[in-house]
Design a protein around this motif. Structure first.
Motif, mmCIF file in Angstrom:
data_model
loop_
_atom_site.group_PDB
_atom_site.id
_atom_site.type_symbol
_atom_site.label_atom_id
_atom_site.label_comp_id
_atom_site.label_asym_id
_atom_site.label_seq_id
_atom_site.Cartn_x
_atom_site.Cartn_y
_atom_site.Cartn_z
ATOM 1 N N ASP A 58 -31.324 -23.741 -42.109
ATOM 2 C CA ASP A 58 -32.488 -24.410 -41.486
ATOM 3 C C ASP A 58 -33.092 -23.486 -40.592
ATOM 4 O O ASP A 58 -32.392 -22.999 -39.807
ATOM 5 N N ARG B 37 -36.864 -23.342 -37.822
ATOM 6 C CA ARG B 37 -37.709 -24.192 -37.112
ATOM 7 C C ARG B 37 -38.693 -23.080 -36.928
ATOM 8 O O ARG B 37 -38.755 -22.097 -36.589
ATOM 9 N N ARG C 230 -36.204 -24.962 -45.014
ATOM 10 C CA ARG C 230 -34.895 -24.362 -45.300
ATOM 11 C C ARG C 230 -35.290 -23.071 -46.065
ATOM 12 O O ARG C 230 -36.370 -23.076 -46.812
ATOM 13 N N LEU D 2 -39.512 -28.194 -39.671
ATOM 14 C CA LEU D 2 -38.436 -27.692 -39.780
ATOM 15 C C LEU D 2 -38.602 -27.521 -41.468
ATOM 16 O O LEU D 2 -39.383 -28.015 -42.146
#
Length: 154
Positions: free
Chosen positions: A138, A140, A106, A104
């Protein structure tokens, strides 16, 4: 007066050859013009002045042209137009596949579809599969494809 035109053809042919080899190497057109002028001058020398003077013209042109090529292709003269410096610089390769799928992060910039993402303390350039992701969202990691980190909104 045919000897004057023959002498001028040979002189200009040698000058064009010298210009090609010494002053502007690699142009080819100037060298070809010089070669044609020399060939026509030698041919006219045989035709108008006879065989013995044609031989003298041929030998003289061959020696002078050989000298011009020798002088022009010496390493000292070639170093003026050749690349002699060596680039020993290196580049840090940041295409590391150390972002496993599922990591993950940002977004620091909008992904349209490429942009910058912060993974922990590491800034990385990433791409999406075509969708736009707003800055501050966010994301992934989906996969590492060659040298690209592919992400999607989390």
């Amino acid at each position: 007066m045919p000897w004057l035109s023959i002498a001028m053809l040979l002189l200009f042919g040698l000058l064009f050859l010298a210009a090609e080899v010494i002053f502007i190497p690699g142009t080819t057109v100037v060298g070809l013009v010089g070669f044609v002028l020399l060939a026509v001058g030698i041919w006219m020398g045989y035709r108008d002045l006879g065989t013995p003077l044609g031989h003298y013209a041929l030998v003289t042109v061959a020696l002078v042209a050989g000298l011009i090529v020798y002088v022009g292709l010496r390493p000292k003269n070639l170093s003026r137009v050749a690349l002699t410096s060596v680039n020993n610089a290196s580049v840090d390769d940041v295409r590391r596949a150390d972002m496993p799928p599922g990591t993950l992060g940002r977004t620091l910039s909008a992904l349209r579809p490429a942009g910058t993402v912060l993974f922990g303390a590491e800034r990385r350039e990433v791409v999406t599969r075509g969708e736009f992701v707003a800055a501050g969202s966010d994301v992934r990691v989906l996969a590492i494809e060659q040298n690209r980190i592919v992400v999607a909104a989390a």
